[in-house]
Design a protein around this motif. Structure first.
Motif, PDB file in Angstrom:
ATOM      1  N   THR A 146       0.845  -1.187   0.000  1.00 53.87           N
ATOM      2  CA  THR A 146       0.000   0.000   0.000  1.00 53.87           C
ATOM      3  C   THR A 146       0.882   1.239   0.000  1.00 53.87           C
ATOM      4  OG1 THR A 146      -0.120   0.301   2.408  1.00 53.87           O
ATOM      5  CG2 THR A 146      -1.608  -1.314   1.420  1.00 53.87           C
ATOM      6  N   ALA A 147       0.249   2.409  -0.062  1.00 57.36           N
ATOM      7  CA  ALA A 147       0.998   3.663  -0.040  1.00 57.36           C
ATOM      8  C   ALA A 147       1.653   3.903   1.307  1.00 57.36           C
ATOM      9  CB  ALA A 147       0.059   4.830  -0.374  1.00 57.36           C
ATOM     10  N   ASN A 148       1.213   3.176   2.323  1.00 56.38           N
ATOM     11  CA  ASN A 148       1.759   3.340   3.676  1.00 56.38           C
ATOM     12  C   ASN A 148       2.836   2.318   4.008  1.00 56.38           C
ATOM     13  OD1 ASN A 148      -0.024   5.494   4.266  1.00 56.38           O
ATOM     14  ND2 ASN A 148      -1.658   4.028   4.739  1.00 56.38           N
ATOM     15  N   ALA A 149       3.370   1.644   2.996  1.00 58.56           N
ATOM     16  CA  ALA A 149       4.426   0.656   3.231  1.00 58.56           C
ATOM     17  C   ALA A 149       5.590   1.320   3.964  1.00 58.56           C
ATOM     18  CB  ALA A 149       4.901   0.070   1.908  1.00 58.56           C
ATOM     19  N   PRO A 150       6.137   0.657   4.996  1.00 58.35           N
ATOM     20  CA  PRO A 150       7.184   1.286   5.805  1.00 58.35           C
ATOM     21  C   PRO A 150       8.511   1.382   5.056  1.00 58.35           C
ATOM     22  CG  PRO A 150       6.899  -0.997   6.459  1.00 58.35           C
ATOM     23  CD  PRO A 150       5.820  -0.695   5.467  1.00 58.35           C
ATOM     24  N   ALA A 151       9.323   2.336   5.468  1.00 66.02           N
ATOM     25  CA  ALA A 151      10.681   2.505   4.932  1.00 66.02           C
ATOM     26  C   ALA A 151      11.681   2.202   6.037  1.00 66.02           C
ATOM     27  CB  ALA A 151      10.875   3.930   4.404  1.00 66.02           C
ATOM     28  N   PHE A 152      12.727   1.451   5.709  1.00 68.77           N
ATOM     29  CA  PHE A 152      13.741   1.078   6.676  1.00 68.77           C
ATOM     30  C   PHE A 152      15.056   1.754   6.323  1.00 68.77           C
ATOM     31  CE2 PHE A 152      10.708  -2.369   6.585  1.00 68.77           C
ATOM     32  CZ  PHE A 152      10.467  -2.614   7.931  1.00 68.77           C
ATOM     33  N   ALA A 153      15.682   2.395   7.310  1.00 69.49           N
ATOM     34  CA  ALA A 153      16.983   3.026   7.084  1.00 69.49           C
ATOM     35  C   ALA A 153      18.053   1.962   6.844  1.00 69.49           C
ATOM     36  CB  ALA A 153      17.361   3.908   8.263  1.00 69.49           C
ATOM     37  N   GLY A 154      17.886   0.827   7.476  1.00 69.71           N
ATOM     38  CA  GLY A 154      18.815  -0.285   7.275  1.00 69.71           C
ATOM     39  C   GLY A 154      18.080  -1.584   7.541  1.00 69.71           C
ATOM     40  N   LEU A 155      18.334  -2.611   6.726  1.00 68.70           N
ATOM     41  CA  LEU A 155      17.656  -3.886   6.890  1.00 68.70           C
ATOM     42  C   LEU A 155      18.647  -5.001   6.603  1.00 68.70           C
ATOM     43  CD1 LEU A 155      14.966  -5.386   7.385  1.00 68.70           C
ATOM     44  CD2 LEU A 155      14.563  -5.284   4.925  1.00 68.70           C
ATOM     45  N   THR A 156      18.868  -5.855   7.581  1.00 65.00           N
ATOM     46  CA  THR A 156      19.787  -6.981   7.434  1.00 65.00           C
ATOM     47  C   THR A 156      18.990  -8.271   7.387  1.00 65.00           C
ATOM     48  OG1 THR A 156      21.545  -5.807   8.623  1.00 65.00           O
ATOM     49  CG2 THR A 156      21.738  -8.207   8.431  1.00 65.00           C
ATOM     50  N   VAL A 157      19.220  -9.066   6.359  1.00 62.28           N
ATOM     51  CA  VAL A 157      18.530 -10.339   6.200  1.00 62.28           C
ATOM     52  C   VAL A 157      19.572 -11.441   6.239  1.00 62.28           C
ATOM     53  CG1 VAL A 157      17.064 -11.721   4.705  1.00 62.28           C
ATOM     54  CG2 VAL A 157      16.766  -9.235   4.791  1.00 62.28           C
ATOM     55  N   ASN A 158      19.472 -12.333   7.234  1.00 63.36           N
ATOM     56  CA  ASN A 158      20.453 -13.405   7.390  1.00 63.36           C
ATOM     57  C   ASN A 158      20.154 -14.587   6.472  1.00 63.36           C
ATOM     58  OD1 ASN A 158      21.939 -12.048   9.365  1.00 63.36           O
ATOM     59  ND2 ASN A 158      20.559 -12.737  10.988  1.00 63.36           N
ATOM     60  N   GLY A 159      18.889 -14.749   6.112  1.00 62.97           N
ATOM     61  CA  GLY A 159      18.526 -15.854   5.237  1.00 62.97           C
ATOM     62  C   GLY A 159      18.386 -15.396   3.801  1.00 62.97           C
ATOM     63  N   ASN A 160      17.642 -16.157   3.015  1.00 61.80           N
ATOM     64  CA  ASN A 160      17.424 -15.813   1.614  1.00 61.80           C
ATOM     65  C   ASN A 160      16.291 -14.808   1.491  1.00 61.80           C
ATOM     66  OD1 ASN A 160      19.406 -17.638   0.737  1.00 61.80           O
ATOM     67  ND2 ASN A 160      17.935 -19.330   0.714  1.00 61.80           N
ATOM     68  N   LEU A 161      16.405 -13.914   0.533  1.00 65.81           N
ATOM     69  CA  LEU A 161      15.367 -12.920   0.269  1.00 65.81           C
ATOM     70  C   LEU A 161      14.814 -13.193  -1.118  1.00 65.81           C
ATOM     71  CD1 LEU A 161      13.861 -10.351   1.131  1.00 65.81           C
ATOM     72  CD2 LEU A 161      15.689  -9.025   0.065  1.00 65.81           C
ATOM     73  N   THR A 162      13.562 -13.539  -1.184  1.00 66.55           N
ATOM     74  CA  THR A 162      12.909 -13.829  -2.449  1.00 66.55           C
ATOM     75  C   THR A 162      11.974 -12.696  -2.820  1.00 66.55           C
ATOM     76  OG1 THR A 162      12.997 -16.210  -2.002  1.00 66.55           O
ATOM     77  CG2 THR A 162      11.456 -15.468  -3.691  1.00 66.55           C
ATOM     78  N   VAL A 163      12.178 -12.132  -4.004  1.00 64.54           N
ATOM     79  CA  VAL A 163      11.351 -11.018  -4.467  1.00 64.54           C
ATOM     80  C   VAL A 163      10.553 -11.489  -5.668  1.00 64.54           C
ATOM     81  CG1 VAL A 163      11.349  -8.666  -5.343  1.00 64.54           C
ATOM     82  CG2 VAL A 163      13.059  -9.359  -3.668  1.00 64.54           C
ATOM     83  N   THR A 164       9.236 -11.494  -5.552  1.00 62.42           N
ATOM     84  CA  THR A 164       8.378 -11.895  -6.665  1.00 62.42           C
ATOM     85  C   THR A 164       7.776 -10.696  -7.361  1.00 62.42           C
ATOM     86  OG1 THR A 164       6.517 -12.117  -5.120  1.00 62.42           O
ATOM     87  CG2 THR A 164       7.826 -14.083  -5.571  1.00 62.42           C
ATOM     88  N   GLY A 165       7.996  -9.495  -6.806  1.00 61.86           N
ATOM     89  CA  GLY A 165       7.471  -8.282  -7.426  1.00 61.86           C
ATOM     90  C   GLY A 165       8.582  -7.439  -8.009  1.00 61.86           C
ATOM     91  N   SER A 166       8.500  -6.132  -7.818  1.00 61.48           N
ATOM     92  CA  SER A 166       9.457  -5.181  -8.385  1.00 61.48           C
ATOM     93  C   SER A 166      10.249  -4.498  -7.290  1.00 61.48           C
ATOM     94  CB  SER A 166       8.725  -4.120  -9.219  1.00 61.48           C
ATOM     95  OG  SER A 166       8.037  -4.726 -10.291  1.00 61.48           O
ATOM     96  N   VAL A 167      11.457  -4.051  -7.630  1.00 64.64           N
ATOM     97  CA  VAL A 167      12.286  -3.240  -6.755  1.00 64.64           C
ATOM     98  C   VAL A 167      12.446  -1.884  -7.418  1.00 64.64           C
ATOM     99  CG1 VAL A 167      14.543  -2.950  -5.694  1.00 64.64           C
ATOM    100  CG2 VAL A 167      13.510  -5.215  -5.783  1.00 64.64           C
ATOM    101  N   ASP A 168      11.967  -0.827  -6.747  1.00 58.99           N
ATOM    102  CA  ASP A 168      11.975   0.523  -7.339  1.00 58.99           C
ATOM    103  C   ASP A 168      11.313   0.523  -8.702  1.00 58.99           C
ATOM    104  OD1 ASP A 168      13.143   1.700  -5.172  1.00 58.99           O
ATOM    105  OD2 ASP A 168      15.174   1.618  -5.958  1.00 58.99           O
ATOM    106  N   GLY A 169      10.265  -0.275  -8.839  1.00 62.54           N
ATOM    107  CA  GLY A 169       9.524  -0.299 -10.086  1.00 62.54           C
ATOM    108  C   GLY A 169      10.124  -1.162 -11.170  1.00 62.54           C
ATOM    109  N   VAL A 170      11.225  -1.860 -10.871  1.00 61.69           N
ATOM    110  CA  VAL A 170      11.903  -2.699 -11.862  1.00 61.69           C
ATOM    111  C   VAL A 170      11.673  -4.172 -11.522  1.00 61.69           C
ATOM    112  CG1 VAL A 170      14.105  -3.335 -12.887  1.00 61.69           C
ATOM    113  CG2 VAL A 170      13.658  -0.951 -12.267  1.00 61.69           C
ATOM    114  N   ASP A 171      11.206  -4.947 -12.495  1.00 59.56           N
ATOM    115  CA  ASP A 171      11.022  -6.377 -12.308  1.00 59.56           C
ATOM    116  C   ASP A 171      12.392  -7.048 -12.338  1.00 59.56           C
ATOM    117  OD1 ASP A 171      10.331  -8.999 -12.242  1.00 59.56           O
ATOM    118  OD2 ASP A 171       9.163  -8.999 -14.080  1.00 59.56           O
ATOM    119  N   VAL A 172      12.835  -7.548 -11.189  1.00 61.18           N
ATOM    120  CA  VAL A 172      14.175  -8.129 -11.102  1.00 61.18           C
ATOM    121  C   VAL A 172      14.161  -9.641 -11.279  1.00 61.18           C
ATOM    122  CG1 VAL A 172      15.027  -6.291  -9.628  1.00 61.18           C
ATOM    123  CG2 VAL A 172      14.017  -8.318  -8.579  1.00 61.18           C
ATOM    124  N   SER A 173      13.012 -10.203 -11.639  1.00 56.88           N
ATOM    125  CA  SER A 173      12.940 -11.658 -11.767  1.00 56.88           C
ATOM    126  C   SER A 173      13.859 -12.172 -12.868  1.00 56.88           C
ATOM    127  CB  SER A 173      11.498 -12.088 -12.049  1.00 56.88           C
ATOM    128  OG  SER A 173      11.028 -11.495 -13.247  1.00 56.88           O
TER     129      SER A 173
END
Length: 331
Positions: free
Chosen positions: A112-139
């Motif tokens: 939604t338009a209220n999606a939170p913003a993180f100053a820093g985000l550390t992911v120890n496991g795998n990150l799966t993106v099925t959508g877009s990053v900054d409007g770009v489909d990275v699949s």
């Protein structure tokens, strides 16, 4: 010697009065339960239950690998150090955490338009993106990662900045691309370095002048670049030829290929380079040739031929062009 009591087995035994037992029942001394209101049965895990009664709340509290409880569990203390009483009305008892508020926001507002913003985000496991990053489909990049640089480009490279094109130091245009075009006077050599993602373009003169003096004129006929020309009575430049005084003297060189009646620049004098020339004697005279438009280092010798010096060879492909207008006819 004690009295031996004969043992009997009863299918059912109803006793209306009291039963006093001074021995054991099934090997268990029950005299210690005499003051209890209810007599209970012993069971196989009595030892564990005794440990629970004695050690709960101490460092000796027992651990159970599996525990099945058919009734309710009431907890008046803490579970894993957490007071769970605040969750008494909840259907599911859960642990609290320091970023619970942020996680609640994520669950409620992702997408939604209220999606939170993180100053820093550390992911120890795998990150799966099925959508877009900054409007770009990275699949499309899921199966590849290039260490040497960016992904291969297809199509045109667009940019916010434009290339400023200048002529003699003056800006004449701003474009997103610049084309290098080889011609009769210029050769282009491109060296593509895929590893460094660079292309080096070398521009060399295939023919041209270093300090020529040019004049404007009109071609009387089709001319090739560097044809020697004379000025005809019609005011146009035609190919010079030493075989007749009517087609002499040579006055200019065509700076490029011309079509008949085309206007353009003609070289009047100066140092001229043409990769197609092959003068044998450096420092020797260059003459107007008998073939229309040609130059030669062979002295005209045929009777009636016009001898004209038009320059001196500085190299096999360069002359210092300075046509002498004095003609000498061969006898």
């Amino acid at each position: 010697m004690g009295t031996v009591v004969k043992e009997y087995t009863f299918v059912d035994l109803d006793v209306e009065g009291n039963i006093n037992v001074t021995g054991k029942v099934d090997g268990v001394d029950i005299s210690e339960h005499a003051a209890n209101v209810s007599i209970h049965h012993t069971h196989g895990n009595l030892a564990n239950l005794n440990l629970v009664n004695q050690n709960v709340g101490t460092s000796g509290s027992p651990e159970f690998k599996g525990l099945t409880i058919n009734g309710d569990i009431k907890v008046t203390g803490k579970v894993d150090g957490l007071d769970v009483s605040v969750h008494a009305a909840d259907a599911d008892v859960h642990h609290t955490h320091t970023n619970k508020a942020n996680l609640d926001v994520i669950n409620q507002n992702l997408g939604t338009a209220n999606a939170p913003a993180f100053a820093g985000l550390t992911v120890n496991g795998n990150l799966t993106v099925t959508g877009s990053v900054d409007g770009v489909d990275v699949s499309a990049h899921a199966a590849r990662h290039q260490v040497g640089g960016a992904d291969a480009l297809t199509g045109n490279l667009d940019a916010n900045a434009r290339v400023q094109v200048k002529a003699n130091g003056t800006a004449i245009a701003a474009r997103r691309s610049v084309n290098f075009i080889a011609g009769s006077n210029v050769t282009l050599t491109a060296a593509d370095s895929a590893a460094n993602e660079t292309v080096n373009v070398t521009i060399a003169a295939a023919g041209g002048t270093t300090d020529p003096q040019v004049v404007k004129g009109v071609a009387g006929e089709a001319l090739a670049a560097y044809d020697l020309c004379y000025l005809k009575a019609d005011g146009k430049y035609w190919k010079a030829a030493s075989g007749s005084v009517a087609t002499m003297p040579g006055l200019v060189l065509a700076s490029a290929a011309f079509t008949a009646n085309q206007s353009g620049s003609f070289i009047r004098r100066g140092q001229v380079t043409n990769s197609k020339w092959a003068f044998a004697t450096v420092g020797g005279f260059v003459y107007a040739g008998s073939t229309a438009g040609s130059l030669t280092q062979t002295i005209p010798s045929a009777s009636g031929e016009q001898l004209q010096i038009v320059g001196i060879a500085k190299s096999a492909t360069q002359i210092d062009f300075e046509p002498n207008l004095l003609l000498v006819e061969v006898a």
